[in-house]
Design an enzyme around this catalytic site. Structure first.
Site, PDB file in Angstrom:
ATOM      1  N   ASN A  28      42.452  37.330  43.280  1.00 37.90           N
ATOM      2  CA  ASN A  28      41.326  36.844  44.077  1.00 37.90           C
ATOM      3  C   ASN A  28      40.761  35.578  43.415  1.00 37.90           C
ATOM      4  O   ASN A  28      39.585  35.477  43.101  1.00 37.90           O
ATOM      5  CB  ASN A  28      40.255  37.930  44.233  1.00 37.90           C
ATOM      6  CG  ASN A  28      39.334  37.597  45.391  1.00 37.90           C
ATOM      7  OD1 ASN A  28      38.131  37.481  45.225  1.00 37.90           O
ATOM      8  ND2 ASN A  28      39.881  37.382  46.554  1.00 37.90           N
ATOM      9  N   HIS A  30      39.635  31.841  42.208  1.00 39.45           N
ATOM     10  CA  HIS A  30      38.667  30.852  42.690  1.00 39.45           C
ATOM     11  C   HIS A  30      38.610  29.705  41.679  1.00 39.45           C
ATOM     12  O   HIS A  30      39.422  29.677  40.723  1.00 39.45           O
ATOM     13  CB  HIS A  30      37.291  31.505  42.876  1.00 39.45           C
ATOM     14  CG  HIS A  30      36.851  32.295  41.672  1.00 39.45           C
ATOM     15  ND1 HIS A  30      36.492  31.709  40.486  1.00 39.45           N
ATOM     16  CD2 HIS A  30      36.766  33.632  41.455  1.00 39.45           C
ATOM     17  CE1 HIS A  30      36.166  32.637  39.608  1.00 39.45           C
ATOM     18  NE2 HIS A  30      36.333  33.818  40.170  1.00 39.45           N
ATOM     19  N   GLY A  32      36.769  29.064  39.277  1.00 37.95           N
ATOM     20  CA  GLY A  32      36.597  29.457  37.869  1.00 37.95           C
ATOM     21  C   GLY A  32      37.964  29.693  37.225  1.00 37.95           C
ATOM     22  O   GLY A  32      38.227  29.244  36.100  1.00 37.95           O
ATOM     23  N   HIS A  33      38.841  30.403  37.942  1.00 34.54           N
ATOM     24  CA  HIS A  33      40.198  30.629  37.408  1.00 34.54           C
ATOM     25  C   HIS A  33      40.963  29.311  37.310  1.00 34.54           C
ATOM     26  O   HIS A  33      41.724  29.087  36.365  1.00 34.54           O
ATOM     27  CB  HIS A  33      40.984  31.572  38.323  1.00 34.54           C
ATOM     28  CG  HIS A  33      40.424  32.951  38.417  1.00 34.54           C
ATOM     29  ND1 HIS A  33      39.768  33.401  39.539  1.00 34.54           N
ATOM     30  CD2 HIS A  33      40.424  33.978  37.536  1.00 34.54           C
ATOM     31  CE1 HIS A  33      39.389  34.646  39.343  1.00 34.54           C
ATOM     32  NE2 HIS A  33      39.766  35.033  38.146  1.00 34.54           N
ATOM     33  N   GLN A  57      39.736  49.385  33.447  1.00 41.44           N
ATOM     34  CA  GLN A  57      38.451  48.753  33.135  1.00 41.44           C
ATOM     35  C   GLN A  57      37.387  48.977  34.202  1.00 41.44           C
ATOM     36  O   GLN A  57      36.325  48.369  34.152  1.00 41.44           O
ATOM     37  CB  GLN A  57      38.636  47.273  32.826  1.00 41.44           C
ATOM     38  CG  GLN A  57      39.053  46.404  33.990  1.00 41.44           C
ATOM     39  CD  GLN A  57      39.444  44.999  33.529  1.00 41.44           C
ATOM     40  OE1 GLN A  57      40.516  44.790  32.982  1.00 41.44           O
ATOM     41  NE2 GLN A  57      38.575  44.027  33.734  1.00 41.44           N
ATOM     42  N   GLY A 140      37.172  32.751  30.376  1.00 44.16           N
ATOM     43  CA  GLY A 140      35.950  32.063  30.785  1.00 44.16           C
ATOM     44  C   GLY A 140      34.736  32.544  30.001  1.00 44.16           C
ATOM     45  O   GLY A 140      34.635  33.713  29.621  1.00 44.16           O
ATOM     46  N   LYS A 142      31.856  32.874  31.225  1.00 43.42           N
ATOM     47  CA  LYS A 142      30.979  33.722  32.046  1.00 43.42           C
ATOM     48  C   LYS A 142      31.047  35.175  31.530  1.00 43.42           C
ATOM     49  O   LYS A 142      30.038  35.852  31.442  1.00 43.42           O
ATOM     50  CB  LYS A 142      31.381  33.689  33.522  1.00 43.42           C
ATOM     51  CG  LYS A 142      30.506  34.624  34.375  1.00 43.42           C
ATOM     52  CD  LYS A 142      30.808  34.518  35.840  1.00 43.42           C
ATOM     53  CE  LYS A 142      32.066  35.232  36.229  1.00 43.42           C
ATOM     54  NZ  LYS A 142      31.919  36.693  36.397  1.00 43.42           N
ATOM     55  N   SER A 179      34.792  36.498  41.648  1.00 42.67           N
ATOM     56  CA  SER A 179      35.512  37.088  42.790  1.00 42.67           C
ATOM     57  C   SER A 179      34.541  37.902  43.642  1.00 42.67           C
ATOM     58  O   SER A 179      34.774  38.103  44.826  1.00 42.67           O
ATOM     59  CB  SER A 179      36.620  38.001  42.296  1.00 42.67           C
ATOM     60  OG  SER A 179      37.492  37.261  41.492  1.00 42.67           O
TER      61      SER A 179
END
Ligand code: PAF
Length: 270
Positions: A28, A30, A32-33, A57, A140, A142, A179
């Site tokens: 999925n 975006h 960021g990836h 997870q 990342g 984040k 995502s």
């Protein structure tokens, strides 16, 4: 872009490559990836991404079952950004997997209400590292806690892998790319930008912080309809809450849900 699903085949393919820049994902994809892939492109080496939605997870079965899937779009995006190969293992990757117990750092922030989450992350990342034997791998900021745990895991186990951290990519509103953003209604998406607004305001007023002030930011978000899991001012290495807000650097991290969709973000104050 070469796509491999069988992990034996991937191991053999790996042996034909010298160095590998590895971007693990759950799909999925975006912007960021894509920032991770773009960063990987600045190294002269084969770029490999993986897509595996890791059940280990997830604390909540419905969160796992509803995790958004967009494989065709993911493949198109990765190709467009110059990814050389994509590994898409199936669940047989979990057979006889060596479980990794995350250290104490996992108990704070996202670990407080998601027991076992980081055990699951480290377990799959370790397995993916075993298969892909990356020269370097990209994560990342984040997911600051995940990044910290992976950096420490690699260091403690003397793995010959360089962990590269990549800045958070934001929507125009400031909302960190995730995502999960696709699952927000239009009005919730607008509201969700309040999270970064809050973090930025705390950063701008960092010389004047106290527990009461942090609580008032939290209350403000609750009034706006957020279910705040944590808003923490902590040490960026131990991730423990700070008593003395004047010490620097500090990490301000937040996790909050809106209409049941959990979002995270953070800022580092140096
Ligand atoms: O950040 C993610 O997408 C996942 O936690 C990761 C690192 C791919 C492990 O499943």
């Amino acid at each position: 872009m070469k796509i491999i699903t069988a992990y034996q085949e991937f191991k053999e393919f790996r042996n034909t490559l010298e160095s590998i820049s590895f971007v693990p994902t759950m799909g999925n994809l975006h912007k960021g990836h894509m920032a991770l892939i773009d960063k990987a492109r600045s190294y002269d080496s084969h770029i490999n991404a993986s897509i595996f939605i890791n059940p280990l997870q997830f604390n909540d079965a419905s969160d796992f079952n509803n995790y958004p899937k967009s494989l065709d779009d993911d493949i198109a995006l990765l190709s467009k950004h110059g990814c050389d190969s994509l590994f898409i293992p199936d669940s047989s990757i979990l057979e006889n997997i060596k479980g990794i117990k995350a250290p104490d750092t996992a108990a704070y922030l996202c670990g407080m209400n998601r027991p076992g989450h980081f055990d699951g992350v480290l377990t799959i990342v370790n397995k993916l590292f075993e298969i892909t034997k990356p020269t370097r791998s990209f994560f990342g900021k984040k997911d600051f806690q995940q990044l910290t745990l992976i950096k420490n895991f690699v260091k403690e186990n003397n793995l010959p892998i360089e962990i590269i951290s990549v800045d958070t990519v934001r929507e125009l509103s400031g909302l960190a790319m995730s995502s999960r953003n696709n699952r927000l209604s239009e009005s919730d998406r607008e509201k969700a930008s309040k999270l970064y607004e809050t973090l930025s305001s705390i950063k701008d007023n960092s010389s004047n912080l106290s527990n009461e002030i942090i609580k008032s930011y939290k209350d403000e978000l609750t009034k706006k309809g957020f279910d705040v899991d944590y808003l923490s001012v902590c040490d960026p290495i131990s991730l423990k809450d700070l008593e003395d807000f004047n010490s620097k650097p500090i990490l301000v991290a937040i996790a909050a849900s809106i209409s049941g969709i959990r979002l995270i973000d953070n800022v580092l104050i140096d």
